[in-house]
Write an enzyme that holds these catalytic residues in place. Structure first.
Site, short mmCIF file in Angstrom:
data_model
loop_
_atom_site.label_atom_id
_atom_site.label_comp_id
_atom_site.label_asym_id
_atom_site.label_seq_id
_atom_site.Cartn_x
_atom_site.Cartn_y
_atom_site.Cartn_z
N ASN A 1 17.93 -0.82 -8.68
CA ASN A 1 17.48 -0.53 -7.32
C ASN A 1 18.67 -0.81 -6.41
O ASN A 1 18.94 -1.96 -6.07
CB ASN A 1 16.28 -1.42 -6.99
CG ASN A 1 15.78 -1.23 -5.57
OD1 ASN A 1 16.36 -0.46 -4.79
ND2 ASN A 1 14.71 -1.92 -5.23
N ARG B 1 15.35 3.39 -8.74
CA ARG B 1 14.52 3.62 -7.57
C ARG B 1 15.27 4.60 -6.66
O ARG B 1 16.42 4.38 -6.31
CB ARG B 1 14.31 2.31 -6.83
CG ARG B 1 13.47 2.49 -5.61
CD ARG B 1 13.32 1.18 -4.88
NE ARG B 1 12.43 1.35 -3.75
CZ ARG B 1 12.28 0.43 -2.82
NH1 ARG B 1 12.96 -0.69 -2.90
NH2 ARG B 1 11.47 0.63 -1.83
N HIS C 1 7.30 3.05 -0.12
CA HIS C 1 6.76 1.92 -0.90
C HIS C 1 5.86 2.39 -2.04
O HIS C 1 5.00 1.66 -2.53
CB HIS C 1 5.97 0.93 -0.01
CG HIS C 1 6.84 0.10 0.89
ND1 HIS C 1 6.48 -0.25 2.17
CD2 HIS C 1 8.07 -0.45 0.68
CE1 HIS C 1 7.45 -0.97 2.73
NE2 HIS C 1 8.42 -1.10 1.85
N ARG D 1 12.38 -3.75 11.99
CA ARG D 1 11.99 -2.41 12.47
C ARG D 1 10.75 -2.50 13.35
O ARG D 1 9.87 -3.33 13.11
CB ARG D 1 11.70 -1.50 11.28
CG ARG D 1 12.93 -1.02 10.56
CD ARG D 1 12.58 -0.32 9.25
NE ARG D 1 12.80 -1.18 8.10
CZ ARG D 1 12.44 -0.90 6.86
NH1 ARG D 1 11.83 0.24 6.59
NH2 ARG D 1 12.69 -1.74 5.88
N GLU E 1 7.76 -3.48 -8.77
CA GLU E 1 8.28 -2.11 -8.77
C GLU E 1 9.12 -1.82 -10.01
O GLU E 1 9.11 -0.70 -10.52
CB GLU E 1 9.10 -1.88 -7.49
CG GLU E 1 8.23 -1.82 -6.24
CD GLU E 1 8.91 -2.34 -4.98
OE1 GLU E 1 9.42 -3.49 -5.02
OE2 GLU E 1 8.92 -1.63 -3.98
#
Ligand code: AMP
Length: 394
Positions: A9, A94, A182, A242, A380
């Site tokens: 990732n 990913r 996600h 964010r 993940e």
């Protein structure tokens, strides 16, 4: 020699990796770790098969100022020499954006890489690094089968309505759609639901992925029906840095009245807003929870309020709520945030058991709660390893 699968990732300044045995079924990784601060002060940390942190002497030396192009080949050499030698059978990556075409993982080919290159403008912070890692691995281990796993794929089951913006039609045809992100985390949670909820797993479930990035996903039959992130990973919930959903008029105001450039506005919305912007202290929830200042308290309160209102809107897409799941760094560890969110959602029938919530237990709903509430650690890497196994078997 033991055959293994590598999961990577690659972010702008970090590289997470996990090494799994190339055997059927979910097994714990042989190695997993992270190189953080790449390009500046890179630091490697890793855990072995028993989950314990590896001592420095067992790690490979990481020069502080080198990039992914040097670090990934060094990582591959270290993995291949681990415990008398491991043989790389395949790699999975990913990849943040798969566009509207990819509904699942895909084997890497030159054509696929060229297609994914065209999506870089849609995810400029992540996609270039994800694709560069694939190319670096291909150059270091020619012929190694590689698989791309997209964060957008899980959401491709959504209705057209859930994916459309109320913009002129031509813009949707041009790819301006709500893609959602996600997805690998949501896929992992969806796979874990039957073991915890039985038949209720197929019902109306909202999963809140609350980490540095935060989003929520409404599922029915364990498929995505709607999600809070849209065209970019800026929309929806308030995050570490964010802003989440914002009146687009604010952007026009900043351009026209404050004369800010696109780059300045991008920096403001991606890096200076969210928990950091509102608290003025930190983007890190654990740090804010330890602070007594009114600004930190207000930032946490806004985080909970925004998450709850977004989740209530998502419940409309699935006609109500049977279960709520919390995951990722904040979702798995912050009893205060879970409590704060659930207080706002009490009208939907959610009541927490304070002791179970404080203990980060798997089941945190009170016995008389109409809605089940769960804490499930996401994984993940396991989703990517499963995809690599299924796409490269035989
Ligand atoms: P992630 O992006 O999933 O790694 O999540 C990172 C976020 O989880 C950061 O805001 C951390 O402060 C937060 N986090 C991790 N552990 C805790 C904890 N024990 N209490 C509160 N927040 C935590």
């Amino acid at each position: 020699m033991r055959e293994v699968l590598l999961v990577l990732n690659a972010g702008s300044s970090s590289l997470k990796f996990a090494v799994y045995p190339d055997q059927p079924g979910d097994r714990p990784p042989i190695l997993r770790g992270k190189i953080a601060g790449i390009g500046n002060r890179a630091v490697l940390s890793a855990r072995g098969e028993d989950g314990r942190a590896l001592p420095r002497g067992q790690l490979f030396p990481v020069a502080p100022d080198v990039g992914h192009d040097r670090l990934i080949p060094a990582l591959l050499d270290w993995i291949r020499a681990w415990q008398g030698g491991l043989s790389l059978a395949a790699a999975g990556h990913r990849v943040v954006h798969g566009g509207s075409r990819h509904h699942g993982p895909a084997r890497i080919t030159d054509d696929l890489l060229a297609e994914l290159d065209t999506l870089k403008p849609l995810a400029p912070l992540h996609q270039p690094h994800n694709l560069a890692a694939i190319r670096i691995v291909a150059a270091a281990v020619p012929g190694l089968p590689q698989v791309a796993c997209f964060d957008t794929s899980f959401h491709r089951t959504q209705s057209r309505l859930a994916q459309l913006f109320a913009l002129p039609r031509a813009m949707a045809e041009d790819g301006v759609l709500r893609y959602g992100f996600h997805g690998l985390s949501y896929e992992y949670i969806a796979s874990a639901l039957p073991g915890l909820l039985g038949e209720r797993a197929e019902g109306r479930v909202i999963v809140a992925h609350l980490g540095n990035g935060a989003s929520a996903c409404a599922m029915r039959n364990r498929r995505s029906a709607a999600t809070s992130m849209g065209f970019t990973a800026l929309d929806g919930l308030m995050m570490g840095r964010r802003c989440g959903a914002l009146d687009p008029g604010v952007v026009l105001y900043l351009m026209e009245q404050k004369r800010m450039t696109a780059e300045q506005i991008g920096h403001l919305l991606y890096d200076e807003s969210g928990l950091l912007g509102v608290s003025g202290i930190s983007n890190d929830m654990a740090v804010l929870q330890a602070s007594e200042t009114p600004e930190a308290r207000e930032a946490i309160a806004l985080f909970c309020y925004r998450a709850a209102t977004e989740m209530a809107a998502l419940a409309t897409a699935i006609g109500g709520l049977d279960a709520l799941v919390f995951t990722a760094g904040i979702g798995e560890n912050s009893a205060r945030v879970r409590q704060g969110i659930c207080e706002h959602l009490g009208w939907m029938g959610v009541t927490l058991d304070p002791a179970a919530n404080a203990a980060n237990a798997t089941r945190i709903a009170a016995s008389d709660s109409a809605v089940e509430a769960l804490v499930i650690p996401t994984n993940e890497e396991a989703v990517i390893a499963r995809a690599v196994r299924s796409l490269t078997a035989g």
